[in-house]
Structure formats: C-alpha cells, structure tokens
Design a protein around this motif. Sequence first.
Motif, short mmCIF file in Angstrom:
data_model
loop_
_atom_site.label_atom_id
_atom_site.label_comp_id
_atom_site.label_asym_id
_atom_site.label_seq_id
_atom_site.Cartn_x
_atom_site.Cartn_y
_atom_site.Cartn_z
N CYS A 42 5.76 -4.42 -9.19
CA CYS A 42 6.66 -3.55 -8.45
C CYS A 42 7.84 -4.37 -7.90
O CYS A 42 7.70 -5.56 -7.60
CB CYS A 42 5.92 -2.86 -7.30
SG CYS A 42 6.94 -1.64 -6.44
N ASP A 44 9.07 -4.12 -5.08
CA ASP A 44 8.89 -4.28 -3.63
C ASP A 44 9.10 -5.74 -3.20
O ASP A 44 8.49 -6.67 -3.76
CB ASP A 44 7.47 -3.81 -3.26
CG ASP A 44 7.30 -3.64 -1.76
OD1 ASP A 44 7.49 -4.63 -1.02
OD2 ASP A 44 6.98 -2.52 -1.32
N HIS A 98 0.44 -2.32 -6.04
CA HIS A 98 0.08 -2.70 -4.66
C HIS A 98 -0.22 -1.46 -3.83
O HIS A 98 0.31 -0.38 -4.09
CB HIS A 98 1.18 -3.54 -4.01
CG HIS A 98 2.47 -2.81 -3.79
ND1 HIS A 98 2.88 -2.39 -2.55
CD2 HIS A 98 3.44 -2.43 -4.65
CE1 HIS A 98 4.05 -1.78 -2.67
NE2 HIS A 98 4.41 -1.79 -3.91
N CYS A 101 2.38 1.49 -1.84
CA CYS A 101 3.61 1.47 -2.66
C CYS A 101 4.46 2.70 -2.35
O CYS A 101 4.00 3.84 -2.49
CB CYS A 101 3.25 1.42 -4.13
SG CYS A 101 4.69 1.36 -5.23
N GLY A 102 5.70 2.47 -1.97
CA GLY A 102 6.60 3.58 -1.64
C GLY A 102 6.86 4.48 -2.83
O GLY A 102 6.99 5.70 -2.69
CO CO Z 1 5.79 -0.61 -4.81
#
Ligand code: CO
Length: 209
Positions: A42, A44, A98, A101-102
């Motif tokens: 990701c 992130d 993860h 996760c948004g």
């Molecule tokens: Co994420």
Amino acid sequence: MRLLQECFVANRKWAASELRDDPEYFRRLQSLHKPEMLWIGCSDARLPPNEIIGRRSGELFVHRNVANLMVHSDLNCLSVLQFAVDVLGVRHVIVCGHYGCGGIETALDRKPHGLIDNWLRHVRDVRMAHDDELEGIDDPVERVNRLSELNVKAQVANVCHTTIVQDAWRRGQELTVHGWIYALSDGLLRDLGLCVERPEQIPPPYQID
Ligand code: CO
C-alpha cells in the motif's frame, strides 16, 4: 521550504554514513541491481517497506499503490511484475496489506470519494465476494481488518493468475508468492500463510498451459 532542505541535509548525512561503513557501497550498487524480492504494498506512508523488513538499498524491488492491488489489466503493476520476474529473476513476490487501511475502509462505506472510487472498485469486488462473512462482523474496525486480509488473499491470487508468473513456473523458475499483513498498532508483520509456488495451486479456470 525548511522541510525540503531537511531532506537534502538528511540525504547527505545518509550517503556519508553509508560510505563510512563501506567506501565501495554506491559504486557496487551502481552496477548491481539484483533484488531477490518484489514487494507489492500500500502507498500508506506508515509502511516504508525497506525499513520494516530491514532491507538495504538494492535488496527490494517495490511497487506501491492505494490498497496494494494487483489488477490484471494494470499495465503499471504488470510491467513491474514482468521486469521483476523475467529480468531481475526475483524468487519471492510479497503482497503486503495492512490493518486500518484507509483504502479498504473507503470500500466499505457509501460516501463518494471522487476518482479513487473507481480504483477501489476492485476492493469493493472483494467485499462483494465475501459479503456474508463481512456483514456478520459487528465491530467496524474488525470488519476493515478482515477485508484487508481478504484483499491480500485476492491480490496474491491475481499475481498468480498472470501470464508472467505462470510462464515463470512453466519454465521451471523458482518463484513463490506470499501474502502478508502489517499492523500499524505494533509494527509487526503477520504471514497469512498463502504461499503459492506451483500452477496446480491455482484454480483450473485460471491455469494457462
Ligand atoms: Co493502506
């Protein structure tokens, strides 16, 4: 501007300290690009791949996007995978999601988020496929976390279904695809136990001889 200046100061410090440990470090890396692993993770900012698994420069080939997706028609991710497998000869592909996760969270709500909703549609498809299980989870945090795991599983499958991975297996190249998940809360990785290393492990409709 101070923030950007700090980046250059930190960079000079880092380069100098690498040279202190090994004066040939950069000269060697310049002519050697032979990572053994491809990381699909990701975007992130809290998941710096090299840092969390203790890999130095040159040890990890990396592709990142929102919600760590391997979409079978995404030329960007496919090109990274092809270069990693065919040219670099990596032995491991790691799909790492993860918790918290948004991107995954967004695929669970009904609010509009603009263009990214089209990208996260792929996560929504994973959600749809496991709707009963996810609806049975009352805690919203747990629901996001479970969908994060299911998404990693789906992306591991997507990597394995590509012609790139199947061609590598057919020519006898050693290549294992793994699914991991990272917890922001404790900085630890969990192996989801999804190791795929043979074409027989994928469903027959996706097998290409
Ligand atoms: Co994420």
